[in-house]
Design an enzyme around this catalytic site. Structure first.
Site, short mmCIF file in Angstrom:
data_model
loop_
_atom_site.label_atom_id
_atom_site.label_comp_id
_atom_site.label_asym_id
_atom_site.label_seq_id
_atom_site.Cartn_x
_atom_site.Cartn_y
_atom_site.Cartn_z
N ILE A 246 32.39 36.10 41.79
CA ILE A 246 33.26 35.05 41.26
C ILE A 246 34.36 35.80 40.51
CG2 ILE A 246 33.44 33.06 39.73
CD1 ILE A 246 30.55 32.43 40.25
N PRO A 247 35.52 35.94 41.13
CA PRO A 247 36.52 36.93 40.68
C PRO A 247 37.33 36.54 39.45
CG PRO A 247 37.37 35.74 42.55
CD PRO A 247 35.96 35.24 42.34
N CYS A 248 36.67 36.50 38.30
CA CYS A 248 37.40 36.19 37.07
C CYS A 248 38.38 37.30 36.71
CB CYS A 248 36.42 35.94 35.92
SG CYS A 248 35.20 37.22 35.65
N HIS A 249 38.21 38.49 37.32
CA HIS A 249 39.14 39.59 37.05
C HIS A 249 40.52 39.33 37.64
CE1 HIS A 249 37.17 40.47 40.95
NE2 HIS A 249 38.36 40.94 41.31
N ARG A 250 40.64 38.34 38.53
CA ARG A 250 41.94 38.03 39.14
C ARG A 250 42.77 37.05 38.32
NH1 ARG A 250 39.24 37.22 45.11
NH2 ARG A 250 38.52 39.38 45.34
#
Length: 282
Positions: A246-250
């Site tokens: 779940i790409p919260c880094h994006r």
């Protein structure tokens, strides 16, 4: 002095929330809640969703499950008791609500996950060690693990009474494959999530951000039709239990600054750079 429009809207939302809290056992419908604040159902639905981040129906479901959880904490209570006291028509509706909102059945909640088996294993990645954990339903936890014992304790905190088994399996290997450059060959990865309706909506939106792309908290808020909820979106992103998948880094700040990251600013910058470079090679 007349209230300005924002103050009036807030008053109506507060009144609606109070009405739902006081009458949830009667399971009021949209028309009944809207009537309590003197608005048309259409206008009320739109106003409530913008302010609360979820629809009135979802909010009612959340309140209902919250109360049912209080009933089920009494080990002498059964599922029928919880459904009846919550105002639901039967245990089937209670089951559906729990699965949709909590990611578990009422029985699994009542026994505190005692019969829930979670397999976990530590792996090496380009960005340091990571812990991946899964149930039979899918990945339930994934976090970078700079200190192995702290990562394990964090997992145990999330699933206090579950049976944690140190083992490797195919589900974990599928998740680990996301660190491969050949993303086109990665099979579907199932997730086993639990969270509030708002959190789940935010996490679902994160999954739609293309690899190598970035967006802002404000844009996420707009996409879930709550443009004034950037701060709430930030909190939901911070509560993300599954790193990288779940790409919260994006998600970065509107100003272009990378902003915070649960697993460190340096790691976030490295992941963003790696994804951008890898995207250009595919």
């Amino acid at each position: 002095m007349e209230l300005n429009q924002k103050s009036l809207d807030y008053y109506r939302i507060a009144k609606a929330i109070e009405f739902i809290n006081q009458n949830f056992k009667a399971q009021p419908n949209l028309d009944q809640i809207a009537d309590a604040v003197n608005l048309s159902p259409f206008h009320f639905q739109k106003l409530f969703t913008n302010w609360a981040g979820v629809s009135p129906k979802k909010f009612l479901q959340f309140i209902s499950v919250k109360y049912a959880k209080e009933v089920l904490r009494d080990k002498s209570a059964n599922l029928f008791d919880a459904a009846y006291q919550t105002g639901l028509s039967g245990t089937g509706r209670l089951h559906d609500l729990f699965v949709n909102i909590e990611g578990m059945t009422p029985g699994e909640f009542q026994n505190g996950g005692i019969n829930l088996k979670i397999a976990y294993q530590f792996y090496e990645t380009f960005f340091g060690k990571i812990i991946i954990a899964n149930t039979i339903k899918g990945i339930c936890f994934m976090a970078f693990a700079d200190e192995l014992h702290l990562a394990f304790e964090n997992l145990r905190t999330h699933f206090a009474n579950a049976d944690l088994v140190n083992e490797q399996n195919e589900t974990q290997m599928l998740a680990l494959a996301i660190f491969s450059k050949d993303w086109s060959d990665i099979k579907q990865i199932k997730l086993h999530l639990k969270g509030t309706p708002f959190q789940l909506k935010v996490w679902e939106t994160l999954l739609k951000i293309p690899t190598g792309n970035l967006t802002s908290y404000r844009e996420i808020a707009k996409k879930i039709e709550t443009p004034n909820a950037s701060r709430a979106v930030g909190k939901a992103i911070g509560a993300n239990p599954i790193a990288f998948l779940i790409p919260c880094h994006r998600v970065i700040q509107t100003t272009g600054n990378f902003g915070g990251y649960r697993w460190g600013f340096t790691r976030k910058a490295a992941i963003i750079g790696w994804e951008a470079a890898t995207k250009n090679l595919i």
